[in-house]
Write a protein that holds these residues in place. Structure first.
Motif, PDB file in Angstrom:
ATOM      1  N   VAL A  15       0.467  -1.482   0.228  1.00  0.00           N
ATOM      2  CA  VAL A  15       0.073   0.280   0.002  1.00  0.00           C
ATOM      3  C   VAL A  15       1.049   1.215  -0.255  1.00  0.00           C
ATOM      4  O   VAL A  15       0.191   2.082  -0.021  1.00  0.00           O
ATOM      5  CB  VAL A  15      -0.843  -0.049   1.276  1.00  0.00           C
ATOM      6  CG1 VAL A  15      -0.282  -0.024   2.878  1.00  0.00           C
ATOM      7  CG2 VAL A  15      -1.922   0.892   0.933  1.00  0.00           C
ATOM      8  N   SER A  16       1.931   0.980   0.619  1.00  0.00           N
ATOM      9  CA  SER A  16       3.249   2.428   0.212  1.00  0.00           C
ATOM     10  C   SER A  16       2.930   2.872  -0.826  1.00  0.00           C
ATOM     11  O   SER A  16       3.666   4.585  -0.778  1.00  0.00           O
ATOM     12  CB  SER A  16       4.271   2.617   1.180  1.00  0.00           C
ATOM     13  OG  SER A  16       5.356   0.966   0.038  1.00  0.00           O
ATOM     14  N   GLU A  78       3.177   7.906   6.883  1.00  0.00           N
ATOM     15  CA  GLU A  78       4.516   7.228   5.244  1.00  0.00           C
ATOM     16  C   GLU A  78       5.206   7.144   4.390  1.00  0.00           C
ATOM     17  O   GLU A  78       6.054   6.874   3.529  1.00  0.00           O
ATOM     18  CB  GLU A  78       5.396   6.723   6.072  1.00  0.00           C
ATOM     19  CG  GLU A  78       5.836   7.497   8.382  1.00  0.00           C
ATOM     20  CD  GLU A  78       6.607   8.659   7.744  1.00  0.00           C
ATOM     21  OE1 GLU A  78       7.608   8.441   6.724  1.00  0.00           O
ATOM     22  OE2 GLU A  78       6.353   9.383   8.281  1.00  0.00           O
ATOM     23  N   SER A  79       3.212   6.489   3.523  1.00  0.00           N
ATOM     24  CA  SER A  79       3.382   6.280   2.218  1.00  0.00           C
ATOM     25  C   SER A  79       3.554   6.786   0.835  1.00  0.00           C
ATOM     26  O   SER A  79       3.693   7.061  -0.035  1.00  0.00           O
ATOM     27  CB  SER A  79       2.267   5.144   1.997  1.00  0.00           C
ATOM     28  OG  SER A  79       1.052   5.911   2.343  1.00  0.00           O
ATOM     29  N   VAL A 113       1.255  20.053   1.342  1.00  0.00           N
ATOM     30  CA  VAL A 113       0.943  18.762   2.066  1.00  0.00           C
ATOM     31  C   VAL A 113       0.110  17.654   1.693  1.00  0.00           C
ATOM     32  O   VAL A 113      -0.667  17.877   1.107  1.00  0.00           O
ATOM     33  CB  VAL A 113       0.852  19.319   3.730  1.00  0.00           C
ATOM     34  CG1 VAL A 113       1.515  20.839   4.680  1.00  0.00           C
ATOM     35  CG2 VAL A 113      -0.555  20.227   3.287  1.00  0.00           C
ATOM     36  N   SER A 114       0.525  16.486   2.482  1.00  0.00           N
ATOM     37  CA  SER A 114      -0.795  16.021   1.993  1.00  0.00           C
ATOM     38  C   SER A 114      -1.134  14.863   3.564  1.00  0.00           C
ATOM     39  O   SER A 114      -0.260  15.001   4.882  1.00  0.00           O
ATOM     40  CB  SER A 114       0.131  14.841   0.652  1.00  0.00           C
ATOM     41  OG  SER A 114       1.340  14.659   1.397  1.00  0.00           O
ATOM     42  N   TYR A 115      -1.739  13.916   2.998  1.00  0.00           N
ATOM     43  CA  TYR A 115      -2.696  13.316   3.988  1.00  0.00           C
ATOM     44  C   TYR A 115      -3.306  11.972   3.937  1.00  0.00           C
ATOM     45  O   TYR A 115      -3.525  12.499   2.176  1.00  0.00           O
ATOM     46  CB  TYR A 115      -3.092  13.932   5.561  1.00  0.00           C
ATOM     47  CG  TYR A 115      -4.146  14.571   5.213  1.00  0.00           C
ATOM     48  CD1 TYR A 115      -5.481  14.339   6.158  1.00  0.00           C
ATOM     49  CD2 TYR A 115      -4.794  15.739   4.876  1.00  0.00           C
ATOM     50  CE1 TYR A 115      -6.931  14.472   5.603  1.00  0.00           C
ATOM     51  CE2 TYR A 115      -5.627  16.503   4.458  1.00  0.00           C
ATOM     52  CZ  TYR A 115      -7.108  15.555   4.375  1.00  0.00           C
ATOM     53  OH  TYR A 115      -8.177  16.285   4.149  1.00  0.00           O
ATOM     54  N   THR A 116      -4.084  11.256   4.355  1.00  0.00           N
ATOM     55  CA  THR A 116      -4.979  10.204   4.322  1.00  0.00           C
ATOM     56  C   THR A 116      -5.877  10.118   4.758  1.00  0.00           C
ATOM     57  O   THR A 116      -5.991   9.992   6.308  1.00  0.00           O
ATOM     58  CB  THR A 116      -3.952   8.459   4.231  1.00  0.00           C
ATOM     59  OG1 THR A 116      -3.338   8.595   4.993  1.00  0.00           O
ATOM     60  CG2 THR A 116      -2.705   9.110   2.820  1.00  0.00           C
ATOM     61  N   LEU A 117      -7.082   9.413   4.291  1.00  0.00           N
ATOM     62  CA  LEU A 117      -8.473   9.370   5.167  1.00  0.00           C
ATOM     63  C   LEU A 117      -8.851   8.345   4.591  1.00  0.00           C
ATOM     64  O   LEU A 117      -8.436   7.847   3.612  1.00  0.00           O
ATOM     65  CB  LEU A 117      -9.463   9.902   4.745  1.00  0.00           C
ATOM     66  CG  LEU A 117      -9.288  11.495   4.726  1.00  0.00           C
ATOM     67  CD1 LEU A 117      -8.776  12.483   3.811  1.00  0.00           C
ATOM     68  CD2 LEU A 117     -10.665  12.119   5.318  1.00  0.00           C
ATOM     69  N   GLN A 176       9.565   5.516  -4.688  1.00  0.00           N
ATOM     70  CA  GLN A 176       9.859   4.327  -3.662  1.00  0.00           C
ATOM     71  C   GLN A 176      11.068   3.030  -4.070  1.00  0.00           C
ATOM     72  O   GLN A 176      10.361   2.070  -3.722  1.00  0.00           O
ATOM     73  CB  GLN A 176       8.831   4.230  -3.419  1.00  0.00           C
ATOM     74  CG  GLN A 176       8.470   5.772  -2.590  1.00  0.00           C
ATOM     75  CD  GLN A 176       6.998   5.543  -1.893  1.00  0.00           C
ATOM     76  OE1 GLN A 176       6.199   4.554  -2.228  1.00  0.00           O
ATOM     77  NE2 GLN A 176       7.306   6.441  -0.416  1.00  0.00           N
ATOM     78  N   GLY A 177      11.635   3.009  -4.912  1.00  0.00           N
ATOM     79  CA  GLY A 177      12.221   2.124  -5.793  1.00  0.00           C
ATOM     80  C   GLY A 177      11.198   0.598  -6.598  1.00  0.00           C
ATOM     81  O   GLY A 177      12.394   0.184  -6.711  1.00  0.00           O
ATOM     82  N   GLU A 178      10.589   2.144  -6.568  1.00  0.00           N
ATOM     83  CA  GLU A 178       9.866   0.845  -7.494  1.00  0.00           C
ATOM     84  C   GLU A 178       9.322   1.742  -9.232  1.00  0.00           C
ATOM     85  O   GLU A 178       8.934   3.110  -9.362  1.00  0.00           O
ATOM     86  CB  GLU A 178       7.763   0.637  -7.072  1.00  0.00           C
ATOM     87  CG  GLU A 178       8.458  -0.451  -6.139  1.00  0.00           C
ATOM     88  CD  GLU A 178       8.344  -1.696  -6.221  1.00  0.00           C
ATOM     89  OE1 GLU A 178       8.297  -2.555  -7.581  1.00  0.00           O
ATOM     90  OE2 GLU A 178       9.254  -2.239  -5.274  1.00  0.00           O
ATOM     91  N   THR A 179       8.918   0.968 -10.199  1.00  0.00           N
ATOM     92  CA  THR A 179       8.582   1.555 -11.892  1.00  0.00           C
ATOM     93  C   THR A 179       7.342   0.845 -11.781  1.00  0.00           C
ATOM     94  O   THR A 179       6.854  -0.333 -12.274  1.00  0.00           O
ATOM     95  CB  THR A 179       9.359   1.334 -12.205  1.00  0.00           C
ATOM     96  OG1 THR A 179      10.411   1.481 -11.938  1.00  0.00           O
ATOM     97  CG2 THR A 179       9.189   1.650 -13.602  1.00  0.00           C
ATOM     98  N   GLN A 180       6.693   1.660 -12.829  1.00  0.00           N
ATOM     99  CA  GLN A 180       5.390   1.180 -12.716  1.00  0.00           C
ATOM    100  C   GLN A 180       4.648   1.984 -14.519  1.00  0.00           C
ATOM    101  O   GLN A 180       5.048   3.589 -14.582  1.00  0.00           O
ATOM    102  CB  GLN A 180       4.159   1.960 -12.072  1.00  0.00           C
ATOM    103  CG  GLN A 180       3.159   1.193 -12.160  1.00  0.00           C
ATOM    104  CD  GLN A 180       2.220  -0.264 -12.504  1.00  0.00           C
ATOM    105  OE1 GLN A 180       2.650  -1.297 -11.558  1.00  0.00           O
ATOM    106  NE2 GLN A 180       2.200  -0.891 -14.161  1.00  0.00           N
ATOM    107  N   LYS A 181       4.788   0.823 -15.178  1.00  0.00           N
ATOM    108  CA  LYS A 181       3.976   1.542 -16.487  1.00  0.00           C
ATOM    109  C   LYS A 181       2.507   1.540 -16.506  1.00  0.00           C
ATOM    110  O   LYS A 181       1.704   1.033 -16.267  1.00  0.00           O
ATOM    111  CB  LYS A 181       4.677   0.464 -17.925  1.00  0.00           C
ATOM    112  CG  LYS A 181       3.978   0.866 -19.099  1.00  0.00           C
ATOM    113  CD  LYS A 181       4.979   2.101 -20.056  1.00  0.00           C
ATOM    114  CE  LYS A 181       4.351   2.712 -21.297  1.00  0.00           C
ATOM    115  NZ  LYS A 181       4.843   3.772 -22.027  1.00  0.00           N
TER     116      LYS A 181
END
Length: 257
Positions: A15-16, A78-79, A113-117, A176-181
């Motif tokens: 989920v991060s 932190e995600s 700034v950011s946050y999650t719900l 974050q160390g990931e790659t997505q197409k």
């Protein structure tokens, strides 16, 4: 256990990276929605003398515990990436989309700034497949706020609209160390909230486990821009987008007015 359930469990574990759309995707909304413009017409022109709020001032405008019934609010998730330097795209013109999906400012400002719900289902005691599906029925909305000098907020919304049109063929995100197409970008009907709003959708294959569908909405109120990106872990591989909750948009915009 069904293959799709295994994919969803994998999605829970990663989920991060969801905030960066690193396992997510495509042109959601109905066929009718996709035929309509993703942007609402500006109803108010930001003052050219407007001054951006600081990040500290923006934090005071975030929704807090108790502001929205049924949601858990995490202002220190932190995600979510903390700076634009953490998010890279292979096409510069698509960068505003990646930033909006990551809760970062889609325009030229350092004030963000950011946050999650998170909205979770009622827990069940049964360990069967249906119970597993219910346990994964977790709706997460990533929200970003950014503020701009002068007409910077209007330019930020336009940048998202322009990027949606320019990036229909997709682009690559690295974070974050990931790659997505991302394989497809499409305009979707926005809520019409605020002074102007724009909606878009992106699509990507989840390692052969289906196509995830994500809608993002960007809304301007004066010289402040908010972005909303919602996922549901139980339906990531369904090919259908989870709508951005209007209750979340309304509650956040009420703080900005």
């Amino acid at each position: 256990m069904k293959r799709s359930s295994r994919a969803r469990i994998g999605a829970t574990a990663t989920v991060s990276v969801l905030s960066l759309a690193l396992i997510t995707g495509c042109g959601g909304g109905s066929d009718d929605d996709s035929k309509e413009s993703g942007a609402s017409s500006p109803s108010t022109t930001a003052s050219t003398t407007a001054k951006a709020l600081s990040a500290a001032e923006l934090k005071k405008l975030l929704l807090a515990k108790g502001d929205l019934a049924g949601y858990e609010i995490d202002a220190a998730d932190e995600s979510l990436p903390k700076s634009k330097s953490e998010v890279k795209t292979d096409k510069a013109e698509c960068t505003p989309l990646a930033h909006a999906m990551a809760g970062l400012a889609p325009g030229d400002t350092d004030a963000s700034v950011s946050y999650t719900l998170t909205k979770s289902p009622t827990a069940t005691a049964s360990p069967d497949e249906a119970s597993l599906e219910n346990a994964l029925n977790i709706e997460i909305t990533f929200v970003g706020l950014s503020s701009y000098d002068g007409d910077g907020a209007e330019k930020a919304v336009k940048a998202v609209s322009d990027a949606t049109a320019a990036c229909t063929g997709g682009f690559t995100i690295k974070a974050q160390g990931e790659t997505q197409k991302v394989t497809k970008v499409a305009s979707v009907k926005a809520s019409g909230k605020g002074d102007e709003s724009v909606g878009f959708s992106v699509a990507a294959d989840m390692d052969g486990e289906g196509t995830a569908t994500i809608n993002t909405e960007v809304v301007r109120v004066g010289n402040t821009v908010s972005s909303y990106y919602t996922i549901n872990l139980a339906s990531l591989d369904s090919g259908k987008a989870t709508p951005v909750p209007t209750t979340v948009i309304d509650a956040q915009l009420a703080k900005l007015k």
